[in-house]
Design an enzyme around this catalytic site. Structure first.
Site, short mmCIF file in Angstrom:
data_model
loop_
_atom_site.label_atom_id
_atom_site.label_comp_id
_atom_site.label_asym_id
_atom_site.label_seq_id
_atom_site.Cartn_x
_atom_site.Cartn_y
_atom_site.Cartn_z
CG ASN A 150 -0.30 -0.05 2.52
OD1 ASN A 150 0.82 -0.54 2.63
ND2 ASN A 150 -0.96 0.45 3.53
CD GLU A 247 3.57 0.08 12.67
OE1 GLU A 247 2.40 0.25 13.03
OE2 GLU A 247 4.55 0.18 13.43
CB CYS A 281 -1.94 0.09 8.83
SG CYS A 281 -0.56 1.19 8.91
#
Ligand code: UN1
Length: 481
Positions: A150, A247, A281
């Site tokens: 992303n 992460e 996210c």
């Protein structure tokens, strides 16, 4: 068409594995690049090359290592328009977002180069005469860098640049859906003068990626992606006793209090929920609104969501592109469908997708749904798409409690004009990133980034925090005689 190749020991080469095709998610029939994946043996070659380069690189002065990053930043900036368009084609976010992300990568490279000029350790007094105690930093060695689709260049930059400036060598496995931008960044660093083997790039599937993170020649792993994959990587690193930084996901809430600037809040909630098609996210996937302003605010958010221009990410004026893959589009569509079956009320009305040459694209319309309860999966589980779940709160305290009602802890936003309420949010919300009067996404290169609980594992990224992961300390008891 571009050929997908791997960078191993300073040489670009074809992989010995299965065919990989890099397609445009807006027009899946169109290939941007193609090639063959790296095999586990080639991943092993990359680790060997990194190990061979490690000693000389760690002994290279900080300022020389930083010089490579500065030169690479210049190359990345100069190519921002071209690579930003490639990023938009390959990943599906809009061209301005793609160009912005490439520029952001350059900014990260420059910030990390500045590490050479920042303090490099600490000096303590000694309880003994004639002695000082020095805490100095050492690189970890060879770091495996595993990055998601992303942010095809920004996330790699914020992992690779600190790894390199602090003297580590890298073997990088990007998401196989975005190999082109990975090749661009690796080539920029190579052209900027990075010695052979210091950065290696292997494009491959998740299974071969497992061979990388479990390789005995890898001294540390940094990962961004789903909570499930991150936890299994963390477990395998723990079993080998190597440091890991992961992460992970988010289910980030925007809280709109009754005294908020509602126009600003609507604008920011839209950006947080729908930019990059919600595939961040840090995206806003939950909205908690004070019941006193909810009717008008929620209707306005839904109206603006319905008005978003969805289409070709490369076309001017488009505000939202497709999702990254057919599977992602299916997951999001099914997630919305099952929420509706459980009583969620769609507030957006649009359900058409772009036609013509985009008819096969992985488009999903932006959706805003009001939930009957917080028991729904749409409230709890990360969907990673342009979907906003709304609930109402009877008070500020209840609004914060609802925002905190999640296993995740990455980011949150609170919209208020009351400083006291903003400060209460700081105490009430256990998140790694809190925005007051701005959207939940976004991360500046000079400050820590990362989440609490299910959203992260290990030291934070970016800013000086990145040094915590990419180095360890040697405490030197320094006595003159
Ligand atoms: C941002 O909000 O600009 O994968 C960065 C992600 C995060 C990065 C978000 N690790 O979406």
């Amino acid at each position: 068409m571009t050929v997908i190749e791997h960078l191993v020991g300073g040489r670009w080469r074809a992989g010995g594995g299965a065919a990989i095709a890099d397609v445009e998610p807006a027009r899946p029939g169109r290939e941007i690049a193609s090639g063959t994946a790296a095999t586990a043996a080639e991943v092993g070659d990359a680790v060997t090359a990194a190990r061979a380069a490690a000693d000389a690189w760690m002994r290279t002065p900080y300022h020389e290592r930083a010089g490579v990053l500065v030169r690479a930043a210049g190359l990345v900036d100069a190519a921002a328009d071209a690579w930003g368009a490639e990023l938009a084609a390959e990943e599906g976010k809009t061209r301005p977002e793609g160009v912005g992300e490439v520029r952001r990568a350059a900014e990260i490279l420059r910030y990390c180069a500045g590490e050479a000029d920042r303090e490099a350790g600490e000096l303590y007094a000694s309880p003994r005469r004639g002695e000082r105690i020095l805490v100095t930093r050492r690189p970890l060695g060879v770091v495996a860098v595993v990055t998601p689709f992303n942010f095809p260049i920004a996330i790699p930059a914020w992992k690779i640049a600190p790894a390199l400036v602090h003297g580590n060598c890298v073997v990088w496995k990007p998401a196989s859906t975005v190999p082109l931008l990975a090749m661009r960044l690796a080539a920029a660093l190579q052209d900027a003068g990075l010695p052979p083997g210091v950065l290696n790039l292997v494009v491959t599937d998740g299974r071969t990626g497992t061979a990388l993170v479990q390789h005995p020649g890898v001294d540390a792993v940094t990962f961004t992606g789903s909570t499930g994959v991150g936890r299994s990587i963390a477990a395998s690193c723990a079993a080998r006793g190597v440091p890991v930084q992961a992460e992970l996901g988010g289910k980030n809430a925007a809280v709109v209090l009754a005294d908020a600037d509602l126009d600003l809040a609507a604008e920011q909630v839209l950006l947080g929920a729908f930019r990059s098609s919600g595939q961040k996210c840090t995206a806003t996937s939950r909205l908690v609104v004070d019941a006193r302003v909810a009717d008008g605010f929620v209707a306005e958010v839904a109206r603006r969501a319905d008005a978003l221009v969805v289409g070709d990410p490369l076309a001017d004026g488009v505000q939202m592109g497709p999702l990254v893959t057919a599977a992602a589009a299916r997951t999001v569509t099914e997630g919305v469908g099952s929420a509706v079956a459980q009583g969620a009320r769609p507030l957006t009305v649009r359900d058409e997708r772009p036609g013509g040459e985009l008819a096969d694209g992985y488009f999903v319309p932006p959706a805003v749904l009001e939930l009957p309860t917080t028991g729904l999966a749409l409230w709890r589980e990360e969907l990673f798409g342009p979907v906003l779940a709304v609930v109402r709160a009877g008070s500020t305290a209840e609004a914060f409690a609802l925002a905190a009602d999640t296993d995740y802890g990455l980011s949150a936003a609170v919209f208020t004009t009351d400083l006291g309420a903003a400060l209460d949010a700081v105490d009430a919300l256990d998140v790694g990133v809190l925005h007051v009067n701005s959207e939940t996404a976004g991360a500046d290169p000079h400050v820590p980034f990362g989440g609490a609980r299910h959203s992260g594992y290990g030291p934070k990224e970016q800013g000086r925090a990145s040094r915590e992961f990419f180095t360890h300390t040697t405490t030197v008891y320094l006595r003159g005689r």
